[in-house]
Design a protein around this motif. Structure first.
Motif, PDB file in Angstrom:
ATOM      1  N   ASN C 380       0.298  -1.295   0.112  1.00 50.19           N
ATOM      2  CA  ASN C 380      -0.182   0.323   0.245  1.00 50.19           C
ATOM      3  C   ASN C 380       1.078   1.116  -0.011  1.00 50.19           C
ATOM      4  OD1 ASN C 380      -2.610   1.532  -0.206  1.00 50.19           O
ATOM      5  ND2 ASN C 380      -2.755   1.077   1.670  1.00 50.19           N
ATOM      6  N   ILE C 381       2.049   1.710  -0.587  1.00 39.96           N
ATOM      7  CA  ILE C 381       2.874   2.266  -1.284  1.00 39.96           C
ATOM      8  C   ILE C 381       2.707   3.266  -2.193  1.00 39.96           C
ATOM      9  CG2 ILE C 381       4.253   2.341   1.007  1.00 39.96           C
ATOM     10  CD1 ILE C 381       6.153   0.787  -0.877  1.00 39.96           C
ATOM     11  N   GLY C 382       1.315   3.150  -3.186  1.00 37.14           N
ATOM     12  CA  GLY C 382       0.865   3.263  -3.793  1.00 37.14           C
ATOM     13  C   GLY C 382       1.436   2.250  -5.114  1.00 37.14           C
ATOM     14  N   ARG C 383       1.297   2.838  -6.356  1.00 39.34           N
ATOM     15  CA  ARG C 383       1.066   2.517  -7.369  1.00 39.34           C
ATOM     16  C   ARG C 383       2.152   2.740  -8.341  1.00 39.34           C
ATOM     17  NH1 ARG C 383      -3.932  -0.074 -10.947  1.00 39.34           N
ATOM     18  NH2 ARG C 383      -1.736  -1.153 -10.814  1.00 39.34           N
ATOM     19  N   ILE C 384       3.274   1.763  -9.060  1.00 39.18           N
ATOM     20  CA  ILE C 384       4.134   2.444  -9.403  1.00 39.18           C
ATOM     21  C   ILE C 384       3.909   1.332 -10.618  1.00 39.18           C
ATOM     22  CG2 ILE C 384       6.543   1.874  -9.288  1.00 39.18           C
ATOM     23  CD1 ILE C 384       6.136   1.686  -6.331  1.00 39.18           C
ATOM     24  N   SER C 385       4.949   2.171 -11.554  1.00 34.37           N
ATOM     25  CA  SER C 385       4.917   1.598 -12.884  1.00 34.37           C
ATOM     26  C   SER C 385       6.229   0.947 -13.627  1.00 34.37           C
ATOM     27  CB  SER C 385       4.644   2.430 -14.102  1.00 34.37           C
ATOM     28  OG  SER C 385       3.504   2.575 -13.910  1.00 34.37           O
ATOM     29  N   VAL C 386       6.405   0.169 -13.530  1.00 34.72           N
ATOM     30  CA  VAL C 386       8.884  -0.511 -14.238  1.00 34.72           C
ATOM     31  C   VAL C 386       8.534  -0.477 -15.789  1.00 34.72           C
ATOM     32  CG1 VAL C 386      10.548  -1.270 -13.158  1.00 34.72           C
ATOM     33  CG2 VAL C 386       8.946  -0.648 -11.541  1.00 34.72           C
ATOM     34  N   GLY C 387       9.185   0.138 -16.707  1.00 33.04           N
ATOM     35  CA  GLY C 387       9.000  -0.002 -17.823  1.00 33.04           C
ATOM     36  C   GLY C 387      10.208  -0.301 -18.418  1.00 33.04           C
ATOM     37  N   PRO C 388      10.171   0.053 -19.572  1.00 27.28           N
ATOM     38  CA  PRO C 388      11.543  -0.151 -20.792  1.00 27.28           C
ATOM     39  C   PRO C 388      12.855   0.788 -19.184  1.00 27.28           C
ATOM     40  CG  PRO C 388       9.851   0.173 -21.853  1.00 27.28           C
ATOM     41  CD  PRO C 388       8.749  -0.019 -20.457  1.00 27.28           C
ATOM     42  N   PRO C 389      12.324   1.810 -19.490  1.00 31.22           N
ATOM     43  CA  PRO C 389      13.554   3.210 -18.368  1.00 31.22           C
ATOM     44  C   PRO C 389      14.431   2.674 -17.963  1.00 31.22           C
ATOM     45  CG  PRO C 389      11.194   3.989 -18.715  1.00 31.22           C
ATOM     46  CD  PRO C 389      11.497   2.594 -19.166  1.00 31.22           C
ATOM     47  N   TYR C 390      13.497   2.078 -16.614  1.00 32.31           N
ATOM     48  CA  TYR C 390      14.639   0.999 -15.771  1.00 32.31           C
ATOM     49  C   TYR C 390      15.043   0.308 -16.004  1.00 32.31           C
ATOM     50  CZ  TYR C 390      14.515  -2.015 -11.760  1.00 32.31           C
ATOM     51  OH  TYR C 390      15.116  -2.817 -10.712  1.00 32.31           O
ATOM     52  N   PHE C 391      14.288  -1.331 -17.006  1.00 31.25           N
ATOM     53  CA  PHE C 391      14.561  -2.500 -17.540  1.00 31.25           C
ATOM     54  C   PHE C 391      16.264  -2.003 -18.505  1.00 31.25           C
ATOM     55  CE2 PHE C 391      10.991  -4.078 -15.874  1.00 31.25           C
ATOM     56  CZ  PHE C 391      11.365  -4.905 -15.334  1.00 31.25           C
ATOM     57  N   GLY C 392      15.745  -1.315 -19.181  1.00 30.41           N
ATOM     58  CA  GLY C 392      16.606  -1.069 -20.529  1.00 30.41           C
ATOM     59  C   GLY C 392      18.307  -1.102 -19.783  1.00 30.41           C
ATOM     60  N   PRO C 393      18.555  -0.139 -19.139  1.00 28.81           N
ATOM     61  CA  PRO C 393      19.225   0.196 -19.003  1.00 28.81           C
ATOM     62  C   PRO C 393      20.393  -0.017 -17.720  1.00 28.81           C
ATOM     63  CG  PRO C 393      17.912   3.219 -18.978  1.00 28.81           C
ATOM     64  CD  PRO C 393      16.940   1.553 -19.312  1.00 28.81           C
ATOM     65  N   LEU C 394      19.070  -0.741 -16.510  1.00 31.57           N
ATOM     66  CA  LEU C 394      20.101  -1.594 -15.788  1.00 31.57           C
ATOM     67  C   LEU C 394      20.858  -2.664 -16.159  1.00 31.57           C
ATOM     68  CD1 LEU C 394      17.605  -1.290 -12.909  1.00 31.57           C
ATOM     69  CD2 LEU C 394      20.524  -0.899 -13.198  1.00 31.57           C
ATOM     70  N   PHE C 395      19.971  -3.020 -17.458  1.00 30.60           N
ATOM     71  CA  PHE C 395      20.335  -4.164 -18.154  1.00 30.60           C
ATOM     72  C   PHE C 395      22.137  -4.295 -19.180  1.00 30.60           C
ATOM     73  CE2 PHE C 395      20.286  -7.182 -22.207  1.00 30.60           C
ATOM     74  CZ  PHE C 395      20.819  -8.507 -21.316  1.00 30.60           C
ATOM     75  N   MET C 396      21.539  -2.712 -19.648  1.00 28.95           N
ATOM     76  CA  MET C 396      22.553  -2.626 -20.225  1.00 28.95           C
ATOM     77  C   MET C 396      24.220  -2.088 -19.199  1.00 28.95           C
ATOM     78  SD  MET C 396      21.916  -0.229 -23.689  1.00 28.95           S
ATOM     79  CE  MET C 396      23.008   0.650 -23.653  1.00 28.95           C
ATOM     80  N   ILE C 397      23.791  -2.081 -17.901  1.00 26.53           N
ATOM     81  CA  ILE C 397      24.872  -1.526 -17.638  1.00 26.53           C
ATOM     82  C   ILE C 397      25.326  -2.998 -16.949  1.00 26.53           C
ATOM     83  CG2 ILE C 397      25.980  -0.965 -15.493  1.00 26.53           C
ATOM     84  CD1 ILE C 397      23.652   1.114 -15.523  1.00 26.53           C
ATOM     85  N   LEU C 398      24.583  -4.062 -16.663  1.00 24.68           N
ATOM     86  CA  LEU C 398      24.988  -5.383 -16.186  1.00 24.68           C
ATOM     87  C   LEU C 398      25.855  -6.000 -17.443  1.00 24.68           C
ATOM     88  CD1 LEU C 398      21.766  -6.722 -13.670  1.00 24.68           C
ATOM     89  CD2 LEU C 398      23.934  -5.511 -13.322  1.00 24.68           C
ATOM     90  N   MET C 399      25.585  -6.242 -18.512  1.00 26.26           N
ATOM     91  CA  MET C 399      25.822  -6.829 -19.391  1.00 26.26           C
ATOM     92  C   MET C 399      27.442  -5.908 -20.081  1.00 26.26           C
ATOM     93  SD  MET C 399      24.155  -9.460 -20.170  1.00 26.26           S
ATOM     94  CE  MET C 399      24.169  -9.391 -17.964  1.00 26.26           C
ATOM     95  N   THR C 400      27.355  -4.829 -19.331  1.00 28.62           N
ATOM     96  CA  THR C 400      28.974  -4.397 -19.869  1.00 28.62           C
ATOM     97  C   THR C 400      30.495  -5.206 -19.717  1.00 28.62           C
ATOM     98  OG1 THR C 400      27.328  -2.111 -20.091  1.00 28.62           O
ATOM     99  CG2 THR C 400      30.226  -2.245 -20.277  1.00 28.62           C
ATOM    100  N   PRO C 401      30.516  -6.150 -18.295  1.00 26.67           N
ATOM    101  CA  PRO C 401      31.526  -6.323 -18.433  1.00 26.67           C
ATOM    102  C   PRO C 401      31.586  -7.766 -18.568  1.00 26.67           C
ATOM    103  CG  PRO C 401      29.906  -6.498 -15.512  1.00 26.67           C
ATOM    104  CD  PRO C 401      29.389  -5.417 -16.961  1.00 26.67           C
ATOM    105  N   LEU C 402      29.830  -8.348 -18.711  1.00 32.78           N
ATOM    106  CA  LEU C 402      30.223  -9.304 -19.912  1.00 32.78           C
ATOM    107  C   LEU C 402      30.617  -9.425 -20.931  1.00 32.78           C
ATOM    108  CD1 LEU C 402      27.812 -12.104 -19.003  1.00 32.78           C
ATOM    109  CD2 LEU C 402      28.020 -11.418 -21.571  1.00 32.78           C
ATOM    110  N   VAL C 403      30.392  -8.540 -21.438  1.00 33.91           N
ATOM    111  CA  VAL C 403      30.362  -8.604 -23.155  1.00 33.91           C
ATOM    112  C   VAL C 403      31.708  -7.875 -23.098  1.00 33.91           C
ATOM    113  CG1 VAL C 403      30.270  -6.485 -25.038  1.00 33.91           C
ATOM    114  CG2 VAL C 403      28.326  -7.721 -23.909  1.00 33.91           C
ATOM    115  N   LEU C 404      32.810  -7.211 -22.179  1.00 31.47           N
ATOM    116  CA  LEU C 404      34.108  -6.810 -22.634  1.00 31.47           C
ATOM    117  C   LEU C 404      34.982  -8.339 -21.215  1.00 31.47           C
ATOM    118  CD1 LEU C 404      34.441  -3.343 -20.280  1.00 31.47           C
ATOM    119  CD2 LEU C 404      34.514  -3.674 -23.152  1.00 31.47           C
ATOM    120  N   ALA C 405      34.197  -9.028 -21.280  1.00 33.34           N
ATOM    121  CA  ALA C 405      34.587 -10.237 -20.735  1.00 33.34           C
ATOM    122  C   ALA C 405      34.848 -11.254 -21.738  1.00 33.34           C
ATOM    123  CB  ALA C 405      34.579 -10.860 -19.228  1.00 33.34           C
TER     124      ALA C 405
END
Lengths: 187, 144, 661
Positions: C380-405
Motif C-alpha cells: 500500500n505505498i502507491g502504484r508504481i510502473s516499472v517499464g523499459p526506462p528501468y530495465f533497459g539501462p540497468l540491463f545494459m550496465i549489467l551486461m557491460t562487464p560480461l561483454v567486455l570479458a
C-alpha cells in the motif's frame, strides 16, 4: 571421498529466499482478490478540486464553475451514455440519490448533449444537476481516465474521496457514506 | 493492451482483443520535436491499457493525452514540466521510469545490492579457492 | 472421435504419471530392478495417452466440433485449416495440453536416447522426477483447465480465434517456447536425481549438458519468434517492451545461459558443483514462475485475462512443492564446495564465474522490476510502473562487464590464463573495435549510442574471430573446431550480431505517423513513400482494406507495399503491417484509419539493422544445438558389462557413477 561433512548454513539461503517469495505471492494473491488492479489511487485526494467552467446539460448557455459549488459538500459522478459500466451503476444512483444527503452532480464525459439527454430520459435522471465536458479536457485535470468515476468534494472545494468504477451498495455503505458523514460532522 | 495480449501466449494464453494500435499524425514542427515527443510518450503508461505506452496505445484516453502533451510542447513546456503536470493528475503510476522515492528505494538499489552481495561472495570464493599461477601445473594436451 | 475419450486419456495419463513418479524412485531406493524397469514403460505409456488427448482435441478442431466449449471459443467454420490446428494452443486449456505434450516428448526422447545408457538407478530417478512434474501439471489441467468440457446447446458456429493469433507466429512461437521452458525440466530432473541418489561425482552433468543446450536453443528460438511476431503483427514497430509476460520468458533464458556455462565448468573441471545444481533448479523454477505469474493474473489480470483464482493458487502450491522441495533437498544434500581442479585467479574459470554472476544478477534485476509493482500494491505505498526506462539501462550496465570479458573467456586456458595472450588479444580487439568505430563515424554514425553499438558489436565479433584464428593455427587439423566449440563460437558471435541490431535499431530508426491523401508523398529517412490510396480486398475469413504505398529512393522504385486493415467475422479489427525486410533495414508501413477527405493515417518506419536482432538470436540458438553433436556427449551402452572399462576418454576423466551397474 568424504563428503558427509557438516551442512553449511549457506545452503539454506536459496530455500529461505524462495519461502519469502512464496509468502509474498500468497499476500499478493489475497490482495488481488480484494482489489481491482485498474484502480489507481488519485494524487488529488485532499487537494483542491481543479478549476472548471462547464456548460449545463439542460441549458448549454449556462456555465457552472467550481466557485458556484463551494459552500457545501457534493458528489461529482462522471458518466457517459457510451459507457457500459455506467449503465450498471445507474440503478444504484437512482436508489441512493436522496440517501446521500448531499447533491449528486452528473459530469457527462466525452459525450454529445443529445446522446446524454436521450440516455437520461430513457433510464431516468438521478442527478441534481448535470454538467457536460464534451472534449474531456477538464476531466484530465480531475485525473479522470475512465467512466464511471465518483468524487466527493467538500464545502471548501477539496477532493476528499474518489471511487473508480461503478458505485455499488457495498462501496457506498463501506466507503462513501462514512466519508460523507465525517464531512457533515466536520462542518 | 492488444500487444500485451499477443505476447500473452508467449508464456501461455490470451483472450479477445479488438483494439488497434495508434496511428496518430500530429503536426510536429520538426524532426527533433517529433523525436522528443516519441521518446517522452514511449516512457509514459497508458493508464487504461495498463501495459502499453501512451505512444503505442489507441485508447481514447491515450489519444487525448497525446494531444495535450503535443500542445504543451508547442507552448514550450519542458519534458519535466509535462511529466509533473501528468503526475499531479494521474500519480507516478503514469511514469514507466519510477522516480527515486522512499517507496522505490528497494527497486533502484535492489539490483546494486544484489550485485554487491553476489560480487562479495564470488570474490571471497575466488580468493579462497584460487591458487597462485605458478602453483598450477601446465596441462598437456587438448585444452578445451 | 469422442472428446470424452480425450478426457479419459488425460485421466489415464495422470494415473500413469503418478506411478511413474513413485515406482522408479522407490525402485532406485530399494535397489529393485523390476521396479526401476517400469520407468521407460510408464513414461512412454503416459506419453501415448497425452498424445492421444492432444490428437483428439486437434481432431475436434479439425471437424469443427463446437460441442467442445474450447473449440467453440477458439475456432470458426471459416478459419483456415492451419489456424484451426494451431488454435489448439490458442488459449489457456490447450496451451497447457501442449505444455504437457512437450514434457512427454522430452521424456520419451530421454528414454530413447539414454534409456539403456545411464546407470539404471540414476535413470529411474530422472524419469521419476519428470513423472512428478507431469503429475502436477496433469492434475492442474484436469481439475482447473479441462479442454474437453462440453457445451449445450451446441452453437452453430464458433466464436473465432483471436485475430492477433491468426498468424504463422501462432504456429511456431508457442511450441518452440515451450520446448525451451519444458526442456529445462530435464536438467532439473538430472539435478534432483543426483541429489536424491546422493551422487558423489558430477558425471551426471555431462549427461545433462546436451539437453540443457537444446532446451536453451529452443527457448532462444521461441523468444526470437515472439519478438518478431510482436514486431510485425502488432504494428508498433518495437521488438521488446520488457512487459511482465516477456520478462517471464527472459528470466529462464538468462538462467539457462548461466547454467550452460556452469555445467561446462562442472563437467570439465569438476568445479561449481553446488552452483550447477542450484542453477538447474532455478532454470526450471523460473519456467514455472513465468507460468504462475501469467496464469495467476497477478501481473496481468487487468482487462485481459478471465482470471480464475483457483488456477493461480494451484500453480503457487505446485511451485512451492516442486521448487521448495528441491531447494530443501539441495540444502540437505548438496555436495561440499571444495573439490574440483585448482585454478589461478587469471583463468577461464574466473571469467566464466563472473559471467555467471552477471547473468544471475540480471535475472534478479528483471525479477525485482517485474514484481516490484506488486510489492508497491501489497504494501500500500502507491502504484508504481516499472517499464523499459528501468530495465533497459540497468540491463545494459549489467551486461557491460560480461561483454567486455566475453572475448577473453575462450582465449584463456582452464586453470590459468597466459597473460601475454590476454594483452596481445586486448590490443588487437581494441584496435579492431576502434577502427570499426571510425569507419562507422565516416559512414555517418554520429550519436554516442550508434558508435557504442558498432564498437561493442565488433569487440565481441573480433574476439570470436581471434579465437577461431588461434585454433586454426594451433590445433591439429581435423580437431580444430569440435562441435562444442563451434556452438560456443556461433552463440558468442550471435551476441555480437544482436548487440549491433539492438543498439543500432534503437538509435537509427525513424518513425512517423502521417496523414496521406491518395497521390501524396512523405519522406522518411532517405526513402520516399508515395500513397496510392486504399482498395477493398476480400480474405478467407475477413474483409480487408488494403493500402498501396510505393517506396522509392533517389527516384528509383524500391518496393510496393500493401498494408492491410482487416475486419474479421466477429467484428475484430486487425492491422497487418507491410514490411520490406532487408539485411540492413526494414521499411515498414501500417495502415491506420480514414481521417476524412479521402485521407488516411499511416505509420511509416525506416528501421535499420532490425533483422540483426533476430539473426543474432538464431545464431545463439544454432550454437545451443551444435553443442549436442559433440563426440564428448556420445555415450555407449554402459549397462552391458563389457562396456564399463572401454569408454573412450575424450577429456576430463569420466567414471560412471556409483556401483549399481
Amino acid at each position: 571421498m568424504n563428503e558427509v561433512a557438516r551442512k553449511p548454513i549457506g545452503r539454506f539461503v536459496p530455500l529461505v529466499v524462495f519461502a519469502l517469495m512464496v509468502a509474498f505471492f500468497v499476500v499478493g494473491l489475497v490482495w488481488n482478490q480484494s482489489h481491482d488492479a485498474r484502480f489507481v489511487p488519485s494524487p488529488l485526494i485532499n487537494k483542491p478540486a481543479p478549476d472548471f467552467r462547464l456548460p449545463r446539460l439542460d441549458r448549454p448557455t449556462d456555465f457552472v464553475t467550481r466557485a458556484d459549488l463551494l459552500g457545501k459538500p457534493y458528489l461529482l459522478n462522471v458518466f457517459a451514455s457510451w459507457c457500459f459500466a455506467c449503465g450498471d451503476e445507474h440503478p444504484v444512483l437512482m436508489a441512493y440519490r436522496d440517501k446521500f444527503g448531499i447533491p449528486l452532480i452528473g459530469y457527462d464525459y466525452k459525450d454529445t448533449p443529445h446522446d446524454a439527454q436521450a440516455w437520461l430520459q430513457r433510464h431516468g435522471d438521478p442527478y441534481h444537476e448535470v454538467i457536460t465536458d464534451q472534449s474531456g479536457d477538464t476531466a484530465i485535470n480531475f485525473g479522470v481516465y475512465g467512466a464511471p468515476e465518483t468524487y466527493l468534494i467538500d464545502a471548501q472545494g477539496i477532493i476528499r474521496y474518489k471511487h473508480i468504477g461503478p458505485l455499488t451498495p457495498d462501496v457506498i455503505a463501506k466507503e462513501l457514506e462514512p466519508k460523507i458523514r465525517a464531512l457533515e460532522q466536520g462542518t | 493492451m492488444k500487444r500485451l495480449l499477443a505476447i500473452a501466449i508467449l508464456a501461455f494464453a490470451l483472450t479477445l482483443s479488438t483494439a488497434a494500435f495508434a496511428i496518430d499524425p500530429l503536426p510536429f514542427q520538426n524532426t527533433a520535436q517529433r523525436d522528443r515527443f516519441q521518446h517522452l510518450t514511449r516512457e509514459l503508461r497508458c493508464m487504461v491499457c495498463q501495459d502499453e505506452s501512451l505512444l503505442a496505445s489507441n485508447a481514447d484516453f491515450a489519444k487525448q493525452l497525446r494531444r495535450q502533451i503535443f500542445d504543451m510542447m508547442q507552448q514550450g513546456k519542458s519534458d519535466q514540466e509535462i511529466k509533473d503536470w501528468l503526475v499531479a493528475r494521474y500519480s507516478t503510476f503514469i511514469l514507466y521510469d519510477p522516480p527515486l522515492a522512499p517507496s522505490t528505494i528497494a527497486l533502484w538499489f535492489g539490483t546494486p545490492a544484489i550485485l554487491l552481495a553476489g560480487g562479495i561472495v564470488v570474490a571471497v570464493v575466488l580468493r579462497r579457492r584460487a591458487r597462485p599461477a605458478h602453483a598450477i601445473a601446465e596441462e598437456p594436451g587438448e585444452d578445451w | 472421435m469422442n472428446p470424452e475419450l480425450g478426457q479419459i486419456a488425460l485421466i489415464l495419463a495422470l494415473l500413469l504419471s503418478g506411478l511413474q513418479c513413485v515406482l522408479p524412485i522407490v525402485g532406485a531406493w530399494r535397489g529393485s530392478k523390476p521396479l526401476m524397469a517400469t520407468a521407460p514403460m510408464l513414461a512412454v505409456g503416459q506419453g501415448v495417452f497425452v498424445a492421444l488427448a492432444f490428437g483428439i482435441l486437434m481432431w475436434s478442431f479439425w471437424i469443427n466440433d463446437f460441442s467442445v466449449a474450447y473449440v467453440a471459443q477458439n475456432s470458426n467454420l471459416d478459419l483456415p485449416w492451419f489456424y484451426k490446428l494451431s488454435a489448439v494452443w490458442g488459449a489457456h486449456e490447450g496451451s497447457l495440453l501442449l505444455w504437457m505434450l512437450i514434457l512427454n516428448l522430452w521424456t520419451v526422447a530421454l528414454v530413447a536416447v539414454l534409456g539403456n545408457r545411464l546407470p539404471q538407478a540414476f535413470f529411474a530417478r530422472v524419469v521419476g522426477v519428470l513423472g512428478f512434474v507431469a503429475f502436477g501439471f496433469l492434475l492442474y489441467m484436469i481439475t482447473t483447465s479441462n479442454p474437453f468440457l462440453r457445451l449445450f446447446p451446441v452453437p452453430a458456429n464458433g466464436a473465432d480465434l483471436n485475430p492477433v493469433l491468426q498468424d504463422p507466429g501462432l504456429v511456431f512461437h508457442p511450441p518452440t517456447l515451450y520446448m525451451g521452458y519444458v526442456g529445462f525440466s530435464v536438467a532439473f530432473a538430472f539435478a534432483i536425481a543426483a541429489l536424491l541418489g546422493g551422487e558423489l561425482k558430477s558425471t551426471w552433468v555431462r549427461w545433462a549438458r546436451p539437453w540443457t543446450n537444446v532446451a536453451w536453443g529452443f527457448l532462444t528460438l521461441g523468444i526470437v519468434a515472439g519478438s518478431a511476431w510482436a514486431y510485425y503483427e502488432l504494428g508498433w514497430g518495437g521488438w521488446w517492451f520488457w512487459d511482465p509476460v516477456e520478462n517471464a520468458s527472459f528470466m529462464p533464458w538468462l538462467i539457462g545461459a548461466a547454467l550452460i556455462h556452469a555445467q561446462a565448468i562442472t563437467d570439465k573441471r569438476d568445479g561449481l558443483r553446488a552452483w550447477t545444481l542450484l542453477l538447474s533448479i532455478f532454470g526450471f523454477a523460473f519456467s514455472l514462475l513465468g507460468t504462475f505469474l501469467v496464469r495467476s493474473g497477478l501481473l496481468t489480470s487487468v482487462h485481459a485475462f478471465a482470471f480464475a483464482p483457483s488456477r493461480g493458487i494451484f500453480i503457487l502450491v505446485y511451485l512451492a512443492v516442486v521448487i521448495g522441495g528441491s531447494l530443501l533437498l539441495y540444502a540437505l544434500r548438496a555436495p561440499k564446495v571444495t573439490g574440483g581442479k585448482s585454478f589461478a585467479l587469471a583463468s577461464r574459470e574466473t571469467l566464466m564465474v563472473i559471467g555467471n554472476l552477471m547473468l544471475t544478477v540480471a535475472c534478479a534485476m528483471v525479477l525485482l522490476g517485474t514484481l516490484y509493482p506488486l510489492v508497491g500494491e501489497a504494501l500500500n505505498i502507491g502504484r508504481i510502473s516499472v517499464g523499459p526506462p528501468y530495465f533497459g539501462p540497468l540491463f545494459m550496465i549489467l551486461m557491460t562487464p560480461l561483454v567486455l570479458a566475453l572475448p577473453f573467456g575462450p582465449l584463456s586456458h582452464w586453470g590459468k590464463a597466459d597473460l601475454k595472450v590476454w594483452t596481445r588479444a586486448l590490443v588487437r580487439i581494441v584496435a579492431l573495435a576502434v577502427a570499426a568505430g571510425i569507419i562507422g563515424f565516416v559512414l555517418g554514425a554520429r550519436t554516442f549510442l550508434e558508435l557504442l553499438g558498432i564498437t561493442a558489436s565488433v569487440w565481441v565479433m573480433a574476439g570470436v574471430a581471434m579465437f577461431a584464428l588461434k585454433r586454426w593455427r594451433e590445433a591439429p587439423r581435423g580437431k580444430r573446431y569440435p562441435f562444442e566449440m563451434l556452438g560456443m563460437m556461433l552463440a558468442h558471435f550471435g551476441i555480437g550480431v544482436f548487440i549491433a541490431g539492438a543498439i543500432l535499431t534503437r538509435s537509427m530508426s525513424v518513425e512517423q505517423d502521417v496523414s496521406m491523401k491518395p497521390g501524396s508523398n512523405v519522406q522518411v529517412g532517405s526513402y520516399d513513400f508515395h500513397f496510392n490510396g486504399v482498395t477493398d480486398t476480400p480474405g478467407p475469413n475477413y474483409h480487408a482494406q488494403q493500402g498501396t504505398v510505393i517506396v522509392s529512393r533517389n527516384g528509383r522504385q524500391v518496393v510496393v507495399l500493401h498494408p492491410q486493415k482487416r475486419t474479421y467475422a466477429g467484428g475484430q479489427v486487425q492491422t497487418e503491417a507491410a514490411i520490406q525486410a532487408g539485411v540492413f533495414r526494414d521499411l515498414y508501413v501500417s495502415l491506420g484509419d480514414p481521417i476524412g477527405d479521402d485521407a488516411w493515417s499511416l505509420r511509416v518506419y525506416d528501421k535499420p539493422f532490425v533483422r540483426w536482432i533476430w539473426g543474432g538470436g538464431v545464431l545463439m540458438m544454432l550454437g545451443g544445438f551444435a553443442v549436442v553433436l559433440d563426440r564428448r556427449f556420445r555415450l555407449k551402452k554402459v549397462r552391458e558389462p563389457e562396456a564399463a572399462g572401454t569408454q573412450p576418454d575424450t577429456g576430463a576423466p569420466r567414471k560412471l557413477a556409483e556401483g549399481q551397474t
